[in-house]
Design a protein around this motif. Sequence first.
Motif, PDB file in Angstrom:
ATOM      1  N   MET A  35       2.388   1.703  -3.405  1.00  0.00           N
ATOM      2  CA  MET A  35       1.412   2.131  -4.400  1.00  0.00           C
ATOM      3  C   MET A  35       1.048   3.598  -4.229  1.00  0.00           C
ATOM      4  O   MET A  35       0.957   4.343  -5.205  1.00  0.00           O
ATOM      5  CB  MET A  35       0.166   1.258  -4.313  1.00  0.00           C
ATOM      6  CG  MET A  35       0.344  -0.066  -4.992  1.00  0.00           C
ATOM      7  SD  MET A  35      -0.803  -1.271  -4.415  1.00  0.00           S
ATOM      8  CE  MET A  35      -2.296  -0.616  -5.033  1.00  0.00           C
ATOM      9  N   ILE A  36       0.849   4.022  -2.979  1.00  0.00           N
ATOM     10  CA  ILE A  36       0.435   5.415  -2.784  1.00  0.00           C
ATOM     11  C   ILE A  36       1.571   6.364  -3.151  1.00  0.00           C
ATOM     12  O   ILE A  36       1.365   7.355  -3.860  1.00  0.00           O
ATOM     13  CB  ILE A  36      -0.042   5.628  -1.339  1.00  0.00           C
ATOM     14  CG1 ILE A  36      -1.351   4.894  -1.123  1.00  0.00           C
ATOM     15  CG2 ILE A  36      -0.242   7.099  -1.044  1.00  0.00           C
ATOM     16  CD1 ILE A  36      -1.825   4.876   0.273  1.00  0.00           C
TER      17      ILE A  36
ATOM     18  N   ALA B 299       1.935   6.375  -6.866  1.00  0.00           N
ATOM     19  CA  ALA B 299       0.802   7.037  -7.529  1.00  0.00           C
ATOM     20  C   ALA B 299       0.964   8.547  -7.450  1.00  0.00           C
ATOM     21  O   ALA B 299       0.727   9.263  -8.431  1.00  0.00           O
ATOM     22  CB  ALA B 299      -0.512   6.596  -6.893  1.00  0.00           C
ATOM     23  N   ILE B 300       1.419   9.034  -6.275  1.00  0.00           N
ATOM     24  CA  ILE B 300       1.637  10.480  -6.159  1.00  0.00           C
ATOM     25  C   ILE B 300       2.755  10.913  -7.091  1.00  0.00           C
ATOM     26  O   ILE B 300       2.665  11.945  -7.769  1.00  0.00           O
ATOM     27  CB  ILE B 300       1.948  10.848  -4.697  1.00  0.00           C
ATOM     28  CG1 ILE B 300       0.709  10.636  -3.843  1.00  0.00           C
ATOM     29  CG2 ILE B 300       2.396  12.293  -4.578  1.00  0.00           C
ATOM     30  CD1 ILE B 300       0.948  10.770  -2.375  1.00  0.00           C
TER      31      ILE B 300
ATOM     32  N   ALA C 291       0.834  -1.203   0.000  1.00  0.00           N
ATOM     33  CA  ALA C 291       0.000   0.000   0.000  1.00  0.00           C
ATOM     34  C   ALA C 291       0.863   1.245   0.000  1.00  0.00           C
ATOM     35  O   ALA C 291       0.594   2.197  -0.748  1.00  0.00           O
ATOM     36  CB  ALA C 291      -0.923  -0.015   1.223  1.00  0.00           C
TER      37      ALA C 291
END
Lengths: 105, 168
Positions: free
Chosen positions: B13-14, B17-18, B10
């Motif tokens: 991914m975060i 993604a940012i 997680a």
Amino acid sequence: MIQGISIYEILTLSTIIFFIGVYGFLTRKNLITMLLSIELILNASAINFVVINKYLFPENLQGVYFSIFIIAVAAAESALAVAIIINLYKLITSVEVEDTEIMKY
Amino acid sequence: MERIIFYILALIMIVFAIKTVSSRKMLRSVIYLLFVLIGISGIYFLIDYTFLAAIQLAVYAGGVIVLIIFSVLMVHHIELRLDVTSIKDRILAGIISLAGISVTLFAIYTYKFNPVENYNAIDVDEIGKGLLSYKEGGFILPFEVISVLLVAVMIGAIIIAKGKRLEQ
């Protein structure tokens, strides 16, 4: 399901990724980077389908089918978008959104 | 153990993604998106949907990302940095996204889900039988529609990408 992880945590993760995609879609000014944001949004919704299927209705497979369809449609969409972007670059040598008015006619 | 793996995934991914939506080099942001997609397939592996994870890896990491990388290489100079949007637009988009996150999380956390305890993996042949079944609850019609869509997209992409140069 994942041991020790509740459905809320995974839904939180997919919500955050979805809205990062929305942020990117609103701030980017370039066609390809906007396409990347759309991919983020589509993937976050695919996670939701799969996770809700697994946690709440494990005897059905509908979420898996819908994820497969989302992946297929996203692949088709990005292929078409890339074709359009390349054609547009041939016409106006730019992929910025502000220069894109040639498709009106 | 699985809990730790989930949190690592997680976090990756975060963060990526940012980076995808904020990096000023276009090719880098495509590669960051690749990491996000691989993390999503890791989540599918964790909840035992291995077939879906394989599809995610093959179609996204193998197909879509390579396609986008090629298009970036064709239409964009690698060294070029993207323009930053004005600070006002970024703050506005950030406020909209944060409002969306808070509304959605509020809706999620106030709703009471009833999860069913299960740890069984599904077989691939089960998925295939469901996709090709024409009985009640079968998915043969959407499957065929997707096939027609893919053929149409293939022909359309070739014709559009060939396009004529505009006469000045």
